[in-house]
Design a protein around this motif. Sequence first.
Motif, PDB file in Angstrom:
ATOM      1  N   MET A  40       4.084  22.335   2.202  1.00 24.62           N
ATOM      2  CA  MET A  40       4.607  21.230   3.014  1.00 24.62           C
ATOM      3  C   MET A  40       4.406  21.510   4.493  1.00 24.62           C
ATOM      4  SD  MET A  40       5.303  19.063   0.912  1.00 24.62           S
ATOM      5  CE  MET A  40       4.556  19.618  -0.591  1.00 24.62           C
ATOM      6  N   GLN A  41       4.665  22.758   4.896  1.00 21.15           N
ATOM      7  CA  GLN A  41       4.487  23.096   6.317  1.00 21.15           C
ATOM      8  C   GLN A  41       3.042  22.889   6.752  1.00 21.15           C
ATOM      9  OE1 GLN A  41       6.295  26.953   6.339  1.00 21.15           O
ATOM     10  NE2 GLN A  41       8.314  26.132   6.894  1.00 21.15           N
ATOM     11  N   ASP A  42       2.109  23.216   5.865  1.00 20.04           N
ATOM     12  CA  ASP A  42       0.685  23.002   6.157  1.00 20.04           C
ATOM     13  C   ASP A  42       0.383  21.547   6.463  1.00 20.04           C
ATOM     14  OD1 ASP A  42      -0.150  25.502   5.909  1.00 20.04           O
ATOM     15  OD2 ASP A  42      -1.249  25.267   4.021  1.00 20.04           O
ATOM     16  N   ARG A  43       1.158  20.677   5.840  1.00 23.25           N
ATOM     17  CA  ARG A  43       0.914  19.242   6.038  1.00 23.25           C
ATOM     18  C   ARG A  43       1.783  18.657   7.147  1.00 23.25           C
ATOM     19  NH1 ARG A  43       1.625  19.464   0.087  1.00 23.25           N
ATOM     20  NH2 ARG A  43      -0.466  19.305  -0.763  1.00 23.25           N
ATOM     21  N   GLY A  44       2.531  19.526   7.793  1.00 23.34           N
ATOM     22  CA  GLY A  44       3.402  19.029   8.868  1.00 23.34           C
ATOM     23  C   GLY A  44       4.631  18.315   8.346  1.00 23.34           C
ATOM     24  N   LEU A  45       5.013  18.584   7.089  1.00 22.36           N
ATOM     25  CA  LEU A  45       6.212  17.956   6.523  1.00 22.36           C
ATOM     26  C   LEU A  45       7.340  18.977   6.454  1.00 22.36           C
ATOM     27  CD1 LEU A  45       4.488  16.098   3.522  1.00 22.36           C
ATOM     28  CD2 LEU A  45       5.182  15.120   5.716  1.00 22.36           C
ATOM     29  N   GLU A  46       8.552  18.477   6.511  1.00 26.21           N
ATOM     30  CA  GLU A  46       9.718  19.352   6.478  1.00 26.21           C
ATOM     31  C   GLU A  46      10.118  19.623   5.024  1.00 26.21           C
ATOM     32  OE1 GLU A  46      12.594  21.661   7.878  1.00 26.21           O
ATOM     33  OE2 GLU A  46      11.328  20.536   9.274  1.00 26.21           O
ATOM     34  N   PRO A  47       9.973  20.899   4.567  1.00 29.92           N
ATOM     35  CA  PRO A  47      10.340  21.179   3.179  1.00 29.92           C
ATOM     36  C   PRO A  47      11.849  21.235   2.996  1.00 29.92           C
ATOM     37  CG  PRO A  47       9.606  23.187   4.256  1.00 29.92           C
ATOM     38  CD  PRO A  47       9.506  22.094   5.277  1.00 29.92           C
ATOM     39  N   GLY A  48      12.309  20.900   1.830  1.00 30.46           N
ATOM     40  CA  GLY A  48      13.740  20.991   1.556  1.00 30.46           C
ATOM     41  C   GLY A  48      13.986  21.068   0.067  1.00 30.46           C
ATOM     42  N   ALA A  49      15.234  21.274  -0.294  1.00 28.59           N
ATOM     43  CA  ALA A  49      15.561  21.355  -1.719  1.00 28.59           C
ATOM     44  C   ALA A  49      16.994  20.932  -1.953  1.00 28.59           C
ATOM     45  CB  ALA A  49      15.368  22.781  -2.212  1.00 28.59           C
ATOM     46  N   VAL A  73       0.844  -1.200   0.000  1.00 31.34           N
ATOM     47  CA  VAL A  73       0.000   0.000   0.000  1.00 31.34           C
ATOM     48  C   VAL A  73       0.881   1.252   0.000  1.00 31.34           C
ATOM     49  CG1 VAL A  73      -1.784   1.278   1.246  1.00 31.34           C
ATOM     50  CG2 VAL A  73      -1.779  -1.231   1.297  1.00 31.34           C
ATOM     51  N   ALA A  74       0.634   2.155  -0.955  1.00 32.00           N
ATOM     52  CA  ALA A  74       1.415   3.395  -1.047  1.00 32.00           C
ATOM     53  C   ALA A  74       0.933   4.403  -0.003  1.00 32.00           C
ATOM     54  CB  ALA A  74       1.269   3.983  -2.445  1.00 32.00           C
ATOM     55  N   GLU A  75       1.789   5.351   0.329  1.00 29.72           N
ATOM     56  CA  GLU A  75       1.380   6.457   1.208  1.00 29.72           C
ATOM     57  C   GLU A  75       0.276   7.220   0.479  1.00 29.72           C
ATOM     58  OE1 GLU A  75       2.562   7.274   4.158  1.00 29.72           O
ATOM     59  OE2 GLU A  75       4.332   5.992   4.256  1.00 29.72           O
ATOM     60  N   PRO A  76      -0.704   7.776   1.208  1.00 29.29           N
ATOM     61  CA  PRO A  76      -1.765   8.515   0.510  1.00 29.29           C
ATOM     62  C   PRO A  76      -1.190   9.698  -0.261  1.00 29.29           C
ATOM     63  CG  PRO A  76      -2.003   8.671   2.905  1.00 29.29           C
ATOM     64  CD  PRO A  76      -0.869   7.740   2.646  1.00 29.29           C
ATOM     65  N   LYS A  77      -1.846  10.036  -1.379  1.00 27.01           N
ATOM     66  CA  LYS A  77      -1.344  11.138  -2.198  1.00 27.01           C
ATOM     67  C   LYS A  77      -1.480  12.479  -1.485  1.00 27.01           C
ATOM     68  CE  LYS A  77      -2.174   9.165  -6.684  1.00 27.01           C
ATOM     69  NZ  LYS A  77      -2.699   9.358  -8.030  1.00 27.01           N
ATOM     70  N   LEU A  78      -0.611  13.401  -1.819  1.00 21.23           N
ATOM     71  CA  LEU A  78      -0.694  14.751  -1.275  1.00 21.23           C
ATOM     72  C   LEU A  78      -1.726  15.502  -2.093  1.00 21.23           C
ATOM     73  CD1 LEU A  78       3.136  15.346  -1.111  1.00 21.23           C
ATOM     74  CD2 LEU A  78       1.632  14.927   0.823  1.00 21.23           C
ATOM     75  N   ASN A 105      12.631  14.792   3.320  1.00 16.87           N
ATOM     76  CA  ASN A 105      13.713  14.183   2.531  1.00 16.87           C
ATOM     77  C   ASN A 105      13.287  13.307   1.368  1.00 16.87           C
ATOM     78  OD1 ASN A 105      16.031  15.288   3.603  1.00 16.87           O
ATOM     79  ND2 ASN A 105      15.877  13.939   5.404  1.00 16.87           N
ATOM     80  N   GLU A 106      11.996  13.210   1.121  1.00 16.37           N
ATOM     81  CA  GLU A 106      11.536  12.421  -0.033  1.00 16.37           C
ATOM     82  C   GLU A 106      11.417  13.355  -1.246  1.00 16.37           C
ATOM     83  OE1 GLU A 106       7.462  11.154   0.190  1.00 16.37           O
ATOM     84  OE2 GLU A 106       7.721   9.632  -1.365  1.00 16.37           O
ATOM     85  N   ARG A 138       2.298  10.561  -6.221  1.00 19.09           N
ATOM     86  CA  ARG A 138       2.234  11.181  -4.899  1.00 19.09           C
ATOM     87  C   ARG A 138       1.311  12.391  -4.840  1.00 19.09           C
ATOM     88  NH1 ARG A 138       2.472  10.103  -1.195  1.00 19.09           N
ATOM     89  NH2 ARG A 138       4.110  10.830   0.148  1.00 19.09           N
ATOM     90  N   TYR A 139       0.829  12.838  -6.007  1.00 16.42           N
ATOM     91  CA  TYR A 139       0.030  14.070  -6.027  1.00 16.42           C
ATOM     92  C   TYR A 139      -1.348  13.902  -6.615  1.00 16.42           C
ATOM     93  CZ  TYR A 139       3.259  17.603  -4.430  1.00 16.42           C
ATOM     94  OH  TYR A 139       4.053  18.387  -3.647  1.00 16.42           O
TER      95      TYR A 139
END
Length: 246
Positions: A96-105, A77-82, A142-143, A237-238
């Motif tokens: 990303m911050q809205d979803r509680g995820l750490e943004p990066g680049a 089972v995949a992670e639910p799509k964003l 980090n994904e 993922r989207y």
Amino acid sequence: MKEAKVNKESPVPLYYQVKENLKEKIESGVLEPNERLPSERDLENKHGISRMTARRALTELESEGYVYREQGKGSYVAEPKLRQALSKLTSFTEDMQDRGLEPGAEVLNKELITVEDQLSDKLMLQSGEKVFLLRRVRLADNEPLAIETSHLRNKFCPGIEEFDFKDRSLYETLKREFGINLGRAEQSVEANLASKFKADVLNVEKGSPMLTTERLTFLTDGETPIELARSTYRGDRYKMLVELRR
Ligand code: GLP
């Protein structure tokens, strides 16, 4: 949970019934992210269907982003799509911050260039006007989720090329360092397939489905373009959401 049986008398194709049945379990959380799905053989035995029918159900779930396969191990089972709302002018960092995820680049490319043709027309560049090109892989916890190529009119943000965009939001930098407020944007979305390069960077198979947006962003006057960005998001993922009113 009561096991939904396939109905062989139904005009609904068997693979579709099996697929919908599994999808329901994924969406309701009965099957959790990264949990192993029944194998083709399990489905074959359980529902009395052919191997091909079972395979088709799993393949379609994979192409719709509900499951992923591990070579020689099975389907999971995949992670639910964003869910990405298309009606708001937000940055990747804010999303990303809205979803509680750490943004990066990861910065792939950063330079001052001169451009011609279409790009120049869209940005309404004056002759010889320089553009700041920024190409990044965007990460959430980090994904790698997307590759973004931004073109900014350098005359509104001279010196922006000196910043390191590894841990820095572009929109935030425009606002804080250059006092630039964004007004509105025009954005399109189209489907395409991952090239070898994008697939490698985004950690997916070559030819995987992608969603590419092109966003032309204007200053608060609503008519001076400042940025033209192309963002290619992982299709697995989207999910893009648009609100319609009547
Ligand atoms: C979104 C937009 C891009 C924009 C980016 C800025 O992803 N599609 O056009 O360049 O946000 O994001 P950040 O401020 O996190 O750098």
